[in-house]
Design an enzyme around this catalytic site. Structure first.
Site, short mmCIF file in Angstrom:
data_model
loop_
_atom_site.label_atom_id
_atom_site.label_comp_id
_atom_site.label_asym_id
_atom_site.label_seq_id
_atom_site.Cartn_x
_atom_site.Cartn_y
_atom_site.Cartn_z
N SER A 178 0.83 -1.37 -0.03
CA SER A 178 -0.01 0.06 0.11
C SER A 178 0.87 1.19 -0.11
CB SER A 178 -0.93 0.14 1.17
OG SER A 178 -0.18 -0.44 2.34
N HIS A 206 -5.09 -2.65 -3.23
CA HIS A 206 -4.85 -1.60 -4.20
C HIS A 206 -4.71 -2.39 -5.65
CE1 HIS A 206 -4.05 1.61 -1.34
NE2 HIS A 206 -3.81 0.17 -0.49
N LYS A 238 -11.32 1.92 -2.25
CA LYS A 238 -10.26 2.31 -3.11
C LYS A 238 -11.02 2.55 -4.42
CE LYS A 238 -7.44 1.52 0.54
NZ LYS A 238 -6.77 0.59 1.72
C1 LIG Z 1 -6.90 0.37 2.99
C2 LIG Z 1 -6.24 -1.02 3.15
C3 LIG Z 1 -7.09 -1.75 4.17
C4 LIG Z 1 -8.15 -1.24 5.02
O1 LIG Z 1 -9.12 -1.18 4.39
P1 LIG Z 1 -10.67 -0.21 4.71
O2 LIG Z 1 -11.75 -0.60 4.06
O3 LIG Z 1 -9.90 1.19 4.30
O4 LIG Z 1 -10.65 -0.52 6.26
C5 LIG Z 1 -6.55 -3.07 4.30
N1 LIG Z 1 -5.67 -3.55 3.78
C6 LIG Z 1 -4.74 -2.76 2.87
C7 LIG Z 1 -3.57 -3.36 1.99
C8 LIG Z 1 -5.14 -1.55 2.59
O5 LIG Z 1 -4.57 -0.45 1.80
#
Ligand SMILES: *Cc1c(COP(=O)(O)O)cnc(C)c1O
Length: 387
Positions: A178, A206, A238
């Site tokens: 991330s 991602h 995302k």
């Molecule tokens: C953003 C993210 C999460 C958490 O997801 P949310 O829905 O924002 O709680 C988990 N794992 C990774 C790799 C992330 O980038």
């Protein structure tokens, strides 16, 4: 911590350039954002495909809120699970080529839920050192032994797996890292998991939407089946542009999670309007392949320009293109210098990233224009090279 220690802690955070605070956005997610009363060109959103404010997705949200209300009112196992949740779970399973999918309210909760349902004291979890915090926290909560191996070092992982004689094993890993944007060697991990009879769980927060022909993520791109990677987690907040997350896997796995995953059982279902909006987003992601193509072109434009400037890039072909600057104050200074030029890129510091790897985490979106990238490159030149 005693109440009187809190002001001391806050002071120390400031001195170490670690203090964090929120900015207030006054516009939707889009490249040109109104924040704290000023207009910025933003390069820090995870809305990679420009869907967070897409009119068709907004319309599905509003229409469903009009018919179903806003609150889901209860957990999935009580009476909060609607036709919109059920439909979306079926669509997510088909999209990712898995038998079943299970919705969670956030990615953090999905990771906590699945790992704690499967792993316990006496078991071992193998985690890349750059894994997302939610995977780390999930491992700690499970009380399994948490073995963190150096980033993408599959030789070290293999040695550790071969030495573990007791308990169950799970490899849990970001598919796309991330804060770095690089990807994991999924074929290598899948082979190790088979050889050492370990669970393999990938978090494709991602990669989903961005990678693969249909946008189903790194596992589609790398053609890895449910057999190769039995636990797939991805988030909806995302590239998919809504909110929440899901786990996809076998019929048995999902059924087991419904009996045991505490972050699914003991929490209110996401609003139906979010599920309905996500269904529309999934259609757009599969149909509009131009979004991934344009995003890739912007990524290439950025990387070529940054190389010409002599900026140190991370080997990433995803929308995450960080520039690692080292000390916290360097990243903060660069971020501030960019802000003066009308660009918003937040400085990412420990504990989000390891010590001395503070960085600008630049993210690109399909809604950026070529001239936005050109402007960013010029501003980076001023903020980093000339400073
Ligand atoms: C953003 C993210 C999460 C958490 O997801 P949310 O829905 O924002 O709680 C988990 N794992 C990774 C790799 C992330 O980038």
């Amino acid at each position: 911590m005693k109440p009187s220690d809190i002001p001391k802690f806050l002071n120390k955070q400031c001195q170490q350039h670690l203090y964090r605070s929120t900015r207030i956005a006054e516009s939707p997610q889009q490249p040109r954002m109104q924040i704290d009363g000023k207009s910025y060109l933003s390069f820090c959103s995870n809305d990679y495909l420009g869907l967070a404010n897409h009119p068709d997705i907004v319309k599905a949200f509003v229409d469903t809120a009009n018919t179903m209300g806003v609150g889901s009112g209860a957990a999935h196992l009580i009476n909060g699970h609607s036709i919109y949740h059920e439909k979306l779970e079926e669509e997510l399973a088909a999209f990712t080529g898995r038998q079943k999918a299970l919705l969670f309210s956030t990615g953090y909760m999905a990771n906590l839920g699945v790992i704690n349902a499967i792993m316990q004291r006496g078991d071992t979890i193998y985690a890349d050192r750059l894994n997302h915090a939610s995977l780390v926290d999930a491992g700690l909560l499970s009380q399994a032994k948490l073995h963190r191996y150096p980033h993408n070092d599959l030789a070290r992982l293999k040695t550790s797996l071969s030495q573990q004689k007791t308990g169950d094993k799970m490899i849990a890993c970001d598919a796309v890292f991330s804060m770095d944007g690089d990807t994991v060697d999924v074929h290598g991990l899948a082979k190790l998991a088979k050889d050492y009879q370990a669970w393999l769980m990938l978090d494709d927060a991602h990669g989903i939407g961005v990678l693969g022909k249909q946008g189903a993520g790194l596992l589609e791109e790398q053609a890895l089946s449910q057999d190769d990677v039995p636990i797939l987690m991805a988030t909806l907040g995302k590239a998919i542009g809504t909110a929440g997350a899901f786990i996809a896997g076998s019929d048995d796995l999902i059924d087991y999670l419904k009996q045991t995953a505490r972050t699914w059982i003991f929490t209110t279902a996401m609003p139906s309007a979010i599920a309905a909006a996500t269904s529309v987003s999934l259609k757009i992601i599969q149909q509009e392949t131009w979004r991934r193509e344009k995003l890739q072109a912007l990524i290439q434009q950025f990387r070529q320009g940054a190389k010409q400037l002599g900026l140190q890039l991370v080997p990433s072909y995803t929308a995450i293109q960080p520039i690692i600057l080292g000390e916290n104050h360097k990243a903060l200074q660069a971020s501030e210098a960019l802000q003066k030029q009308g660009i918003l890129i937040t400085a990412i510091r420990p504990p989000t990233v390891p010590k001395n790897t503070a960085r600008l985490r630049i993210t690109l979106s399909v809604n950026h224009a070529e001239r936005d990238i050109d402007y960013l490159l010029g501003a980076l030149h001023n903020a980093i090279i000339l400073s």
